[in-house]
Design a protein around this motif. Structure first.
Motif, PDB file in Angstrom:
ATOM      1  N   GLY A 296      57.528  38.653  30.035  1.00  0.00           N
ATOM      2  CA  GLY A 296      58.798  39.312  30.271  1.00  0.00           C
ATOM      3  C   GLY A 296      59.825  38.419  30.930  1.00  0.00           C
ATOM      4  O   GLY A 296      60.704  38.886  31.659  1.00  0.00           O
ATOM      5  N   GLY A 297      59.706  37.105  30.687  1.00  0.00           N
ATOM      6  CA  GLY A 297      60.633  36.159  31.273  1.00  0.00           C
ATOM      7  C   GLY A 297      60.284  35.724  32.679  1.00  0.00           C
ATOM      8  O   GLY A 297      60.970  34.879  33.257  1.00  0.00           O
ATOM      9  N   ILE A 298      59.214  36.278  33.254  1.00  0.00           N
ATOM     10  CA  ILE A 298      58.797  35.932  34.612  1.00  0.00           C
ATOM     11  C   ILE A 298      57.552  35.061  34.532  1.00  0.00           C
ATOM     12  O   ILE A 298      56.598  35.394  33.814  1.00  0.00           O
ATOM     13  N   PRO A 299      57.530  33.913  35.239  1.00  0.00           N
ATOM     14  CA  PRO A 299      56.339  33.054  35.210  1.00  0.00           C
ATOM     15  C   PRO A 299      55.090  33.836  35.595  1.00  0.00           C
ATOM     16  O   PRO A 299      55.085  34.594  36.566  1.00  0.00           O
ATOM     17  N   VAL A 300      54.024  33.651  34.815  1.00  0.00           N
ATOM     18  CA  VAL A 300      52.781  34.394  35.049  1.00  0.00           C
ATOM     19  C   VAL A 300      52.191  34.054  36.403  1.00  0.00           C
ATOM     20  O   VAL A 300      51.569  34.912  37.058  1.00  0.00           O
ATOM     21  N   TRP A 301      52.403  32.808  36.864  1.00  0.00           N
ATOM     22  CA  TRP A 301      51.810  32.448  38.159  1.00  0.00           C
ATOM     23  C   TRP A 301      52.428  33.263  39.285  1.00  0.00           C
ATOM     24  O   TRP A 301      51.747  33.630  40.251  1.00  0.00           O
ATOM     25  N   ILE A 302      53.736  33.595  39.164  1.00  0.00           N
ATOM     26  CA  ILE A 302      54.376  34.430  40.182  1.00  0.00           C
ATOM     27  C   ILE A 302      53.814  35.841  40.137  1.00  0.00           C
ATOM     28  O   ILE A 302      53.507  36.450  41.171  1.00  0.00           O
ATOM     29  N   LEU A 303      53.660  36.369  38.903  1.00  0.00           N
ATOM     30  CA  LEU A 303      53.102  37.712  38.770  1.00  0.00           C
ATOM     31  C   LEU A 303      51.679  37.774  39.302  1.00  0.00           C
ATOM     32  O   LEU A 303      51.277  38.759  39.947  1.00  0.00           O
ATOM     33  N   THR A 304      50.914  36.705  39.071  1.00  0.00           N
ATOM     34  CA  THR A 304      49.525  36.674  39.536  1.00  0.00           C
ATOM     35  C   THR A 304      49.462  36.652  41.050  1.00  0.00           C
ATOM     36  O   THR A 304      48.685  37.400  41.677  1.00  0.00           O
ATOM     37  N   ILE A 305      50.286  35.783  41.655  1.00  0.00           N
ATOM     38  CA  ILE A 305      50.292  35.706  43.114  1.00  0.00           C
ATOM     39  C   ILE A 305      50.805  37.016  43.719  1.00  0.00           C
ATOM     40  O   ILE A 305      50.246  37.539  44.691  1.00  0.00           O
ATOM     41  N   ALA A 306      51.878  37.562  43.098  1.00  0.00           N
ATOM     42  CA  ALA A 306      52.404  38.829  43.604  1.00  0.00           C
ATOM     43  C   ALA A 306      51.361  39.929  43.495  1.00  0.00           C
ATOM     44  O   ALA A 306      51.192  40.760  44.413  1.00  0.00           O
ATOM     45  N   GLY A 307      50.633  39.935  42.385  1.00  0.00           N
ATOM     46  CA  GLY A 307      49.584  40.931  42.214  1.00  0.00           C
ATOM     47  C   GLY A 307      48.474  40.762  43.227  1.00  0.00           C
ATOM     48  O   GLY A 307      47.954  41.742  43.784  1.00  0.00           O
ATOM     49  N   ALA A 308      48.104  39.486  43.475  1.00  0.00           N
ATOM     50  CA  ALA A 308      47.043  39.238  44.456  1.00  0.00           C
ATOM     51  C   ALA A 308      47.477  39.667  45.849  1.00  0.00           C
ATOM     52  O   ALA A 308      46.705  40.263  46.608  1.00  0.00           O
ATOM     53  N   VAL A 309      48.744  39.378  46.184  1.00  0.00           N
ATOM     54  CA  VAL A 309      49.269  39.791  47.487  1.00  0.00           C
ATOM     55  C   VAL A 309      49.276  41.313  47.600  1.00  0.00           C
ATOM     56  O   VAL A 309      48.916  41.890  48.640  1.00  0.00           O
ATOM     57  N   ALA A 310      49.672  41.976  46.497  1.00  0.00           N
ATOM     58  CA  ALA A 310      49.690  43.440  46.517  1.00  0.00           C
ATOM     59  C   ALA A 310      48.292  44.012  46.713  1.00  0.00           C
ATOM     60  O   ALA A 310      48.092  44.965  47.469  1.00  0.00           O
ATOM     61  N   VAL A 311      47.306  43.411  46.021  1.00  0.00           N
ATOM     62  CA  VAL A 311      45.924  43.887  46.153  1.00  0.00           C
ATOM     63  C   VAL A 311      45.435  43.701  47.579  1.00  0.00           C
ATOM     64  O   VAL A 311      44.813  44.603  48.182  1.00  0.00           O
ATOM     65  N   VAL A 312      45.703  42.513  48.154  1.00  0.00           N
ATOM     66  CA  VAL A 312      45.268  42.254  49.531  1.00  0.00           C
ATOM     67  C   VAL A 312      45.959  43.208  50.500  1.00  0.00           C
ATOM     68  O   VAL A 312      45.349  43.741  51.439  1.00  0.00           O
ATOM     69  N   THR A 313      47.241  43.427  50.250  1.00  0.00           N
ATOM     70  CA  THR A 313      47.999  44.332  51.121  1.00  0.00           C
ATOM     71  C   THR A 313      47.445  45.749  51.055  1.00  0.00           C
ATOM     72  O   THR A 313      47.238  46.407  52.088  1.00  0.00           O
ATOM     73  N   LEU A 314      47.206  46.224  49.840  1.00  0.00           N
ATOM     74  CA  LEU A 314      46.657  47.571  49.680  1.00  0.00           C
ATOM     75  C   LEU A 314      45.271  47.674  50.286  1.00  0.00           C
ATOM     76  O   LEU A 314      44.919  48.685  50.915  1.00  0.00           O
ATOM     77  N   ALA A 315      44.486  46.609  50.112  1.00  0.00           N
ATOM     78  CA  ALA A 315      43.140  46.621  50.692  1.00  0.00           C
ATOM     79  C   ALA A 315      43.224  46.657  52.208  1.00  0.00           C
ATOM     80  O   ALA A 315      42.455  47.360  52.893  1.00  0.00           O
ATOM     81  N   GLY A 316      44.177  45.901  52.779  1.00  0.00           N
ATOM     82  CA  GLY A 316      44.358  45.897  54.232  1.00  0.00           C
ATOM     83  C   GLY A 316      44.808  47.250  54.745  1.00  0.00           C
ATOM     84  O   GLY A 316      44.333  47.729  55.789  1.00  0.00           O
ATOM     85  N   LEU A 317      45.727  47.882  53.994  1.00  0.00           N
ATOM     86  CA  LEU A 317      46.188  49.206  54.395  1.00  0.00           C
ATOM     87  C   LEU A 317      45.066  50.228  54.339  1.00  0.00           C
ATOM     88  O   LEU A 317      44.913  51.079  55.232  1.00  0.00           O
ATOM     89  N   GLY A 318      44.260  50.089  53.295  1.00  0.00           N
ATOM     90  CA  GLY A 318      43.129  51.012  53.168  1.00  0.00           C
ATOM     91  C   GLY A 318      42.131  50.824  54.283  1.00  0.00           C
ATOM     92  O   GLY A 318      41.593  51.793  54.840  1.00  0.00           O
TER      93      GLY A 318
END
Length: 358
Positions: free
Chosen positions: A325-347
């Motif tokens: 979608g015009g966004i570098p996959v590495w950014i999406l991957t890192i953003a996704g990993a950060v989101a997963v870690v964040t959600l896991a931390g919140l949980g």
């Protein structure tokens, strides 16, 4: 990206690219000898050659691109049998360039490189895929025609000095050493195609791309006469297109670098290619070879069928950063990993707070 290669000159199987000097007489070029008129200079910047061989007859289409200040020149090429000479089709060369062009592919990479955000801008990397009885001493003129920019004479010669006599009678001086290099052809009873290059406009100098010539002779073997290139003063390069029943390869390097096949494949000829090879499927082989030290050339090229008709086409790659979608996959991957870690931390924090309240 790697530029396209190609271009060449006579007998064998496809085109020859030759480099020549414009500041001194050019006494050798590809499979012939180029001799400027008195006081003139000529250089061959390119020779394009296509060879068609069906096991009995060899046809060589060639085209010169020349420069210098010579108002006339002579070109001499030895041939193993009696030859006929006609004008060739200039479109043949461009069609073969298109047929043998590399395949261009795009491949993606994950992590950013130089030129990708957040690094400094710059050019992207481009990578190319690696490629998988002597008689009386006289000259006999057996034919003479005026063809475009050429005055073509077909000669027999039983002695190199006889050829010298003919050249001098027509206003050209046989260079020192050329007589010696011609002797092996005389000993084998070869003949010559001798061409005078004369501009159509009186007083004009030779320059640019000349009309192509088509030379035809009987031959039960595919031969490309390179011996005269020993006289060249600068490095030579050979680009050869070969149209035959099978994939072809030089029997030896004859003193140059190892020949490289840049294209191999069976084609169905169309257009100008069909005019030379017919319409039935034929195998096309494109060969490049360089000669850094021309004096080491120790004979003529002889081509033979390869062990197998293995197809080959060069591949050139353009590398691009992988995006979605015009966004570098590495950014999406890192953003996704950060989101997963964040959600896991919140949980985890929610569970710890729940335990404390019990």
């Amino acid at each position: 990206m790697r530029t396209r290669r190609r271009v060449g000159v006579l007998l064998l199987a496809l085109l020859a690219t030759q480099l020549g000097s414009l500041i001194s007489p050019a006494y050798a070029c590809g499979c012939g000898a180029m001799i400027p008129g008195a006081g003139g200079r000529i250089g061959v910047s390119r020779e394009a050659s296509v060879v068609r061989w069906d096991g009995r007859t060899e046809q060589i289409a060639m085209r010169f691109t020349v420069g210098g200040d010579a108002k006339r020149a002579a070109w001499v090429m030895p041939v193993p049998r009696r030859a006929t000479v006609t004008l060739g089709d200039a479109d043949l060369f461009s069609q073969l360039v298109d047929l043998t062009a590399p395949e261009y592919r795009t491949r993606s990479y994950f992590w950013p490189r130089h030129g990708d955000w957040p690094f400094a801008s710059g050019s992207r990397d481009v990578a190319g895929a690696p490629p998988p009885g002597a008689g009386e001493a006289q000259v006999g003129v057996v034919g003479r025609e005026r063809l475009g920019d050429f005055d073509v004479a077909r000669l027999t010669a039983t002695d190199p000095d006889a050829l010298r006599t003919w050249l001098e009678a027509n206003g050209f001086k046989l260079p020192d050493g050329l007589s010696t290099e011609l002797k092996p052809y005389v000993d084998q009873h070869w003949e010559y195609v001798a061409v005078r290059l004369v501009p159509r406009e009186q007083g004009a100098t030779l320059g640019g791309t000349l009309d192509p010539l088509l030379i035809r002779f009987d031959s039960d073997r595919l031969v490309y006469p390179m011996r005269l290139s020993r006289l060249a003063k600068t490095a030579q390069s050979l680009g050869l297109y070969v149209l035959a029943d099978h994939r072809m390869e030089p029997a030896s390097a004859i003193g140059g670098n190892a020949p490289e096949v840049t294209f191999a494949g069976r084609i169905t000829p169309k257009g100008s290619v069909a005019g030379l090879a017919g319409t039935a499927p034929v195998f096309l082989t494109a060969i490049d070879q360089s000669f850094p030290v021309p004096s080491r050339i120790d004979g003529d090229h002889e081509l033979r069928a390869a062990a197998a008709d293995t197809p080959y086409r060069q591949v050139e790659y353009s590398d691009e950063l992988r995006t979605a979608g015009g966004i570098p996959v590495w950014i999406l991957t890192i953003a996704g990993a950060v989101a997963v870690v964040t959600l896991a931390g919140l949980g985890l924090g929610r569970r710890l707070r729940t335990r404390r309240t019990r």
